[in-house]
Design an enzyme around this catalytic site. Structure first.
Site, PDB file in Angstrom:
ATOM      1  N   SER A 125       0.843  -1.191   0.000  1.00  0.00           N
ATOM      2  CA  SER A 125       0.000   0.000   0.000  1.00  0.00           C
ATOM      3  C   SER A 125       0.878   1.241   0.000  1.00  0.00           C
ATOM      4  O   SER A 125       2.104   1.161   0.061  1.00  0.00           O
ATOM      5  CB  SER A 125      -0.921   0.005   1.227  1.00  0.00           C
ATOM      6  OG  SER A 125      -0.153   0.067   2.420  1.00  0.00           O
ATOM      7  N   GLY A 126       0.225   2.404  -0.074  1.00  0.00           N
ATOM      8  CA  GLY A 126       0.954   3.663  -0.020  1.00  0.00           C
ATOM      9  C   GLY A 126       1.805   3.936  -1.244  1.00  0.00           C
ATOM     10  O   GLY A 126       2.729   4.746  -1.182  1.00  0.00           O
ATOM     11  N   SER A 127       1.526   3.266  -2.358  1.00  0.00           N
ATOM     12  CA  SER A 127       2.311   3.392  -3.598  1.00  0.00           C
ATOM     13  C   SER A 127       3.743   2.922  -3.434  1.00  0.00           C
ATOM     14  O   SER A 127       4.611   3.243  -4.249  1.00  0.00           O
ATOM     15  CB  SER A 127       2.306   4.843  -4.122  1.00  0.00           C
ATOM     16  OG  SER A 127       1.010   5.208  -4.518  1.00  0.00           O
ATOM     17  N   GLY A 153       6.839   0.866  -3.964  1.00  0.00           N
ATOM     18  CA  GLY A 153       7.287  -0.027  -5.025  1.00  0.00           C
ATOM     19  C   GLY A 153       6.550   0.135  -6.335  1.00  0.00           C
ATOM     20  O   GLY A 153       6.771  -0.643  -7.267  1.00  0.00           O
ATOM     21  N   ARG A 198     -10.699  -0.207   3.767  1.00  0.00           N
ATOM     22  CA  ARG A 198     -10.305   0.521   4.979  1.00  0.00           C
ATOM     23  C   ARG A 198     -10.480   2.008   4.726  1.00  0.00           C
ATOM     24  O   ARG A 198     -10.709   2.444   3.590  1.00  0.00           O
ATOM     25  CB  ARG A 198      -8.834   0.252   5.306  1.00  0.00           C
ATOM     26  CG  ARG A 198      -7.920   0.530   4.119  1.00  0.00           C
ATOM     27  CD  ARG A 198      -6.466   0.541   4.468  1.00  0.00           C
ATOM     28  NE  ARG A 198      -5.621   0.600   3.292  1.00  0.00           N
ATOM     29  CZ  ARG A 198      -5.373   1.693   2.577  1.00  0.00           C
ATOM     30  NH1 ARG A 198      -5.951   2.833   2.903  1.00  0.00           N
ATOM     31  NH2 ARG A 198      -4.572   1.659   1.522  1.00  0.00           N
TER      32      ARG A 198
END
Length: 413
Positions: free
Chosen positions: A159-161, A163, A283
């Site tokens: 998650s969180g961009s 990679g 979420r």
């Protein structure tokens, strides 16, 4: 009678403090469980009771909650994913074990695997970019050739961009594949690289609670090849027809994936063929989004999520209709931060709701190509889109910083 406690599994850099404050406001005693609580400064600052436990171990979490139940009336269990989305699935299992409201862990696990998520959505006729799963460099090259460059490479879990990178040519494809398959990138699960068609067009973020679309915002990104969000605006400038189409597709995603409880966040792009789904997150979105929704509509998503988690009916009625925007401060280089300032002046401007700096002088800036690149945030709100945009830009113009570059910066994800 025992005091009612809200168990928060892990923490969150951007919205964790808000959960603690809202829980206290609702008369709940927040108790945190974390593998490394030192990364969440607000826990100590707020005097939050914290239990150190391996949050990857469901048995250990269950044991700790059982111990707590001997002293506290556990009203609810919730928490955060951070970069490990599977934490939320374990939260769902805890809720089931203790017969508390919570997300369906099987549905959360399905969403966490981006390839499985895409397969199910594709079978249900949900529009999305072409995609393929690759296990090694040969399969990445083959998939990219079949889909056609440019493509987006991303870990199948994450998650969180983190990679995630746009690869426009063969050299970029090979370089990022080597990075993801090398020792530097830390995988949360068995390695698998998702190769996706690059969907071009405006990006929208959909915020949902249960089966109700609460808000649709517009997101603007910093320069390629990374997907670091630069600005959010709620509501997005959409026609009624566009809004309904995005809302219908979003709710279809949740039905297909079995996600009908609590908060969800869906990312889409509006391409020349219409809206296509980029990702479904079972979420609440992090960053400035919950604050923006509250400023735009008067709906506190964090408060309503906590109420759901403790079995209290939530109130999703919109109280007003304003425009709220956030600008994330993204440095253009790696190096040593010499100084940063202007925050007090920016915060004093009319309509500015928040000016938050996450860095201090003499800190080392090493951009990762994901959400961690942001060094601060400015939020403004007003009754109109044009007024909000002007207020936000005026505040951002007052913020300045200086970074001394470092030679040979590391590869950016």
């Amino acid at each position: 009678m025992q005091n009612k406690a809200l168990v928060l599994v892990e923490g969150h850099m951007s919205i964790g403090l808000l959960y603690v404050k809202v829980a206290k406001n609702l008369g709940l005693h927040p108790i945190a469980m974390a593998a490394d609580s030192t990364q969440y400064d607000y826990l100590e600052a707020e005097g939050v009771d914290t239990i150190h436990v391996d949050t990857n171990d469901i048995d250990a979490l269950t044991l700790e909650c059982s111990r707590l139940s001997q002293t506290w009336d556990i009203a609810g269990i919730t928490g955060f994913t951070g970069l490990d989305e599977s934490v939320y699935a374990r939260i769902g299992r805890l809720c089931q074990h203790f017969k508390l409201p919570g997300p369906n862990p099987a549905s959360v696990e399905t969403c966490c695997d981006k390839f499985t998520q895409r397969q199910l959505l594709a079978e249900a006729g949900v529009p999305m970019p072409a995609f393929s799963l690759a296990a090694d460099a040969t399969e990445v090259q083959s998939s990219a050739a079949q889909i056609g460059l440019p493509v987006v490479l991303k870990p199948a879990v994450g998650s969180g961009s983190s990679g995630v990178r746009l690869c426009s040519n063969v050299d970029e494809l090979g370089q990022h594949t080597a990075y993801l398959l090398g020792k530097e990138y830390m995988w949360e699960a068995p390695r698998g690289i998702l190769v996706e068609e690059f969907a071009q067009g405006p990006h929208y973020s959909v915020e949902i609670m249960g089966n109700e679309v609460i808000a649709i915002g517009a997101a603007d990104f910093d320069s390629p090849p990374h997907f670091v969000c630069r600005e959010y605006t709620y509501p997005a400038p959409l026609s009624d027809q566009q809004y309904e189409r995005i809302a219908d597709i979003s709710l279809n995603c949740l039905r297909t994936l079995g996600c009908g409880w609590g908060p969800a966040n869906i990312d889409l792009r509006w391409t020349k063929l219409g809206p296509v789904v980029i990702e479904v997150n079972p979420r609440l979105a992090g960053g400035p989004i919950p604050r923006l929704v509250q400023l735009a509509y008067g709906i506190d998503l964090i408060r309503e999520h906590i109420k759901l988690a403790v079995g209290v009916e939530c109130n999703l009625r919109k109280r007003h209709s304003h425009t709220a925007s956030a600008r994330c401060l993204i440095p253009d280089r790696d190096g040593i931060l010499n100084w940063i300032g202007g925050d007090r002046e920016a915060a004093s401007l009319p309509g500015v709701n928040l000016v938050k700096l996450d860095v201090k002088s003499n800190m080392t800036i090493l951009r990762k190509g994901d959400y961690r690149d942001s060094i601060g945030c400015v939020i403004a709100a007003s009754p109109t889109h044009a007024q909000t945009a002007s207020m936000l830009q005026s505040a951002v113009d007052l913020l300045q910083w200086s970074i001394t570059p470092v030679p040979n910066p590391p590869y950016r994800e």
